[in-house]
Design a protein around this motif. Structure first.
Motif, mmCIF file in Angstrom:
data_model
loop_
_atom_site.group_PDB
_atom_site.id
_atom_site.type_symbol
_atom_site.label_atom_id
_atom_site.label_comp_id
_atom_site.label_asym_id
_atom_site.label_seq_id
_atom_site.Cartn_x
_atom_site.Cartn_y
_atom_site.Cartn_z
ATOM 1 N N LEU A 73 72.828 93.286 -0.771
ATOM 2 C CA LEU A 73 73.916 94.070 -2.028
ATOM 3 C C LEU A 73 75.302 93.160 -2.047
ATOM 4 O O LEU A 73 76.419 93.971 -1.563
ATOM 5 C CB LEU A 73 73.919 95.755 -1.212
ATOM 6 C CG LEU A 73 72.647 96.498 -1.205
ATOM 7 C CD1 LEU A 73 73.098 97.368 -0.696
ATOM 8 C CD2 LEU A 73 71.770 96.115 -1.811
ATOM 9 N N VAL A 74 75.113 93.157 -2.808
ATOM 10 C CA VAL A 74 76.641 92.417 -3.891
ATOM 11 C C VAL A 74 76.816 93.239 -4.652
ATOM 12 O O VAL A 74 76.197 93.780 -6.175
ATOM 13 C CB VAL A 74 75.792 91.096 -4.426
ATOM 14 C CG1 VAL A 74 77.047 90.526 -5.243
ATOM 15 C CG2 VAL A 74 75.049 90.137 -3.513
ATOM 16 N N PRO A 75 78.466 93.596 -4.899
ATOM 17 C CA PRO A 75 78.335 94.514 -5.601
ATOM 18 C C PRO A 75 78.967 93.416 -7.210
ATOM 19 O O PRO A 75 79.132 92.096 -6.958
ATOM 20 C CB PRO A 75 80.308 94.647 -5.600
ATOM 21 C CG PRO A 75 80.583 93.616 -4.481
ATOM 22 C CD PRO A 75 79.089 93.475 -4.011
ATOM 23 N N THR A 76 78.544 93.633 -8.713
ATOM 24 C CA THR A 76 78.471 93.465 -9.969
ATOM 25 C C THR A 76 78.917 93.843 -10.662
ATOM 26 O O THR A 76 78.946 95.099 -10.995
ATOM 27 C CB THR A 76 77.680 92.590 -10.344
ATOM 28 O OG1 THR A 76 76.223 93.471 -9.737
ATOM 29 C CG2 THR A 76 76.929 91.876 -8.871
ATOM 30 N N PRO A 77 80.723 94.471 -10.485
ATOM 31 C CA PRO A 77 81.088 95.555 -11.704
ATOM 32 C C PRO A 77 80.802 95.091 -12.854
ATOM 33 O O PRO A 77 81.279 95.858 -13.970
ATOM 34 C CB PRO A 77 82.549 95.316 -11.103
ATOM 35 C CG PRO A 77 82.925 94.269 -10.648
ATOM 36 C CD PRO A 77 81.894 93.969 -10.072
ATOM 37 N N GLY A 82 78.189 85.508 -10.884
ATOM 38 C CA GLY A 82 79.145 84.288 -10.317
ATOM 39 C C GLY A 82 78.566 84.305 -9.470
ATOM 40 O O GLY A 82 78.404 84.084 -8.827
ATOM 41 N N ASP A 83 79.413 85.908 -8.095
ATOM 42 C CA ASP A 83 79.038 86.107 -7.475
ATOM 43 C C ASP A 83 78.021 86.703 -6.954
ATOM 44 O O ASP A 83 77.905 86.306 -5.549
ATOM 45 C CB ASP A 83 80.238 87.706 -6.763
ATOM 46 C CG ASP A 83 81.674 87.484 -6.985
ATOM 47 O OD1 ASP A 83 82.233 86.127 -7.174
ATOM 48 O OD2 ASP A 83 82.233 88.263 -7.427
ATOM 49 N N LEU A 84 77.219 86.855 -7.713
ATOM 50 C CA LEU A 84 75.615 86.890 -6.669
ATOM 51 C C LEU A 84 75.165 85.735 -6.479
ATOM 52 O O LEU A 84 74.126 85.212 -6.661
ATOM 53 C CB LEU A 84 74.767 87.717 -8.036
ATOM 54 C CG LEU A 84 73.447 87.677 -7.470
ATOM 55 C CD1 LEU A 84 73.238 88.744 -6.590
ATOM 56 C CD2 LEU A 84 73.048 88.627 -9.314
ATOM 57 N N VAL A 85 75.365 84.768 -7.460
ATOM 58 C CA VAL A 85 74.511 83.601 -7.910
ATOM 59 C C VAL A 85 75.340 82.572 -6.394
ATOM 60 O O VAL A 85 74.575 81.676 -6.023
ATOM 61 C CB VAL A 85 74.899 82.371 -9.114
ATOM 62 C CG1 VAL A 85 74.414 81.165 -8.651
ATOM 63 C CG2 VAL A 85 73.967 83.201 -10.258
ATOM 64 N N ALA A 86 76.872 83.025 -6.946
ATOM 65 C CA ALA A 86 77.507 82.086 -5.147
ATOM 66 C C ALA A 86 76.583 83.114 -3.891
ATOM 67 O O ALA A 86 77.166 81.509 -2.622
ATOM 68 C CB ALA A 86 78.971 82.041 -4.985
ATOM 69 N N VAL A 87 76.570 84.040 -3.389
ATOM 70 C CA VAL A 87 76.624 84.571 -2.376
ATOM 71 C C VAL A 87 74.689 84.337 -2.429
ATOM 72 O O VAL A 87 74.472 83.921 -1.271
ATOM 73 C CB VAL A 87 75.913 86.334 -2.478
ATOM 74 C CG1 VAL A 87 75.841 86.654 -1.065
ATOM 75 C CG2 VAL A 87 77.985 86.862 -3.005
ATOM 76 N N VAL A 112 68.315 95.513 -9.019
ATOM 77 C CA VAL A 112 69.845 95.860 -9.923
ATOM 78 C C VAL A 112 69.602 97.334 -9.666
ATOM 79 O O VAL A 112 68.996 97.915 -10.345
ATOM 80 C CB VAL A 112 69.883 95.029 -11.657
ATOM 81 C CG1 VAL A 112 71.737 95.429 -12.006
ATOM 82 C CG2 VAL A 112 70.289 94.206 -11.557
ATOM 83 N N SER A 113 71.039 97.635 -9.720
ATOM 84 C CA SER A 113 70.639 99.401 -9.501
ATOM 85 C C SER A 113 71.365 99.859 -11.225
ATOM 86 O O SER A 113 70.982 99.405 -11.797
ATOM 87 C CB SER A 113 72.282 99.221 -8.479
ATOM 88 O OG SER A 113 73.294 99.774 -9.506
ATOM 89 N N THR A 118 75.395 97.426 -8.498
ATOM 90 C CA THR A 118 75.354 96.698 -7.223
ATOM 91 C C THR A 118 73.879 95.739 -8.029
ATOM 92 O O THR A 118 72.695 96.007 -8.196
ATOM 93 C CB THR A 118 75.096 97.582 -6.096
ATOM 94 O OG1 THR A 118 75.963 98.434 -5.958
ATOM 95 C CG2 THR A 118 74.990 96.761 -5.071
ATOM 96 N N ALA A 119 73.688 95.105 -7.148
ATOM 97 C CA ALA A 119 72.253 94.244 -7.642
ATOM 98 C C ALA A 119 72.512 93.180 -5.853
ATOM 99 O O ALA A 119 73.186 93.786 -4.850
ATOM 100 C CB ALA A 119 73.249 92.393 -8.194
ATOM 101 N N ALA A 120 71.299 93.468 -5.604
ATOM 102 C CA ALA A 120 70.503 93.185 -4.370
ATOM 103 C C ALA A 120 69.720 91.481 -4.578
ATOM 104 O O ALA A 120 69.418 90.984 -5.216
ATOM 105 C CB ALA A 120 68.908 94.015 -3.961
ATOM 106 N N VAL A 121 70.326 91.044 -3.381
ATOM 107 C CA VAL A 121 69.176 89.612 -2.782
ATOM 108 C C VAL A 121 68.675 89.911 -2.001
ATOM 109 O O VAL A 121 69.030 90.407 -0.596
ATOM 110 C CB VAL A 121 71.118 89.061 -2.603
ATOM 111 C CG1 VAL A 121 69.359 87.359 -2.278
ATOM 112 C CG2 VAL A 121 72.370 88.497 -3.674
#
Length: 232
Positions: A73-77, A82-87, A112-113, A118-121
């Motif tokens: 679970l990646v926070p995407t405020p 960019g953070d989601l793609v990087a993770v 995506v929540s 929050t987004a899920a990978v």
């Protein structure tokens, strides 16, 4: 036969006690490793269940797991991903990971929540991958990323297994003194009070040896330890 055996034990108390101590020592040495020998995966499903067999067939046919094993679970405020793609890129590079899926790579808004924060990978592993090694590598890759949480079946099974081991030790530390106190209250003597505890410990250790032997032939779940200690 039981009466004869009991008479022999009572006629030779010192030899009987020595034999008991020897039995406990041997049982502790042989049965102790059962904690690490039993399976800590699968858990509540029998290995020959139809659902398990179906999953194994899917994995043989595709070379990958039937379902995602780890969810990050990646926070995407903000709308920036960019953070989601990087993770996702970092996790895809982990040895043993066959594929990853997120809204950035698949366009699936179900990852995506509802509030969009929050987004899920989803990580699908290769069939036969070393799950412990993969999980350890994934945890290392996201350790320095604030707010990233790991979940999914593999994470849950690992945490349940670790929690069981901790709970077993904690339960014995709490239960043994309480049982000893209650034995003194009910039996009003040192020897009568210790007998139930001696019998319980001996039974548990002896059963550990039996479990270890059975596990060599037919794999057992680690949850068997809870049952044995509870009954003991």
């Amino acid at each position: 036969m039981p009466a004869r055996l009991l008479k022999r034990l009572t006629d030779r108390p010192r030899r009987s006690l020595l034999a008991l101590l020897l039995l406990v020592a041997v049982a502790a040495a042989l049965g102790g490793p059962v904690f690490t020998a039993l399976q800590d995966d699968g858990g509540f499903v029998a290995a020959d269940a139809e659902s398990v067999l179906a999953i194994e067939q899917l994995e043989r046919a595709t070379g990958t797991g039937a379902t995602p094993a780890i969810i990050a679970l990646v926070p995407t405020p903000t709308d920036a991903r960019g953070d989601l793609v990087a993770v996702e890129r970092v996790l895809r590079a982990v040895d043993g990971v066959a594929a990853t899926a997120s809204v950035a790579s698949t366009g699936d808004v179900g990852l995506v929540s509802r509030d969009g924060r929050t987004a899920a990978v989803a990580l699908t592993l290769r069939a036969g991958a070393d799950e412990d090694a993969v999980l350890e590598a994934v945890e290392a890759r996201v350790a320095d990323r604030t707010g990233v949480l790991l979940g999914g079946p593999l994470v849950a099974n690992t945490q349940v297994s670790e929690q069981i081991k901790q709970d077993l030790g904690r339960a014995e530390l709490l239960a043994f003194p309480l049982l000893l106190l209650l034995s003194f209250v009910f039996f009003r003597g040192r020897r009568p009070a210790t007998m139930p505890l001696v019998v319980g410990v001996t039974t548990v250790l002896a059963t550990f040896v039996i479990l270890r032997g059975i596990n060599e032939v037919e794999p057992l779940s680690i949850f068997a330890l809870n049952l044995v200690i509870g009954l003991g």
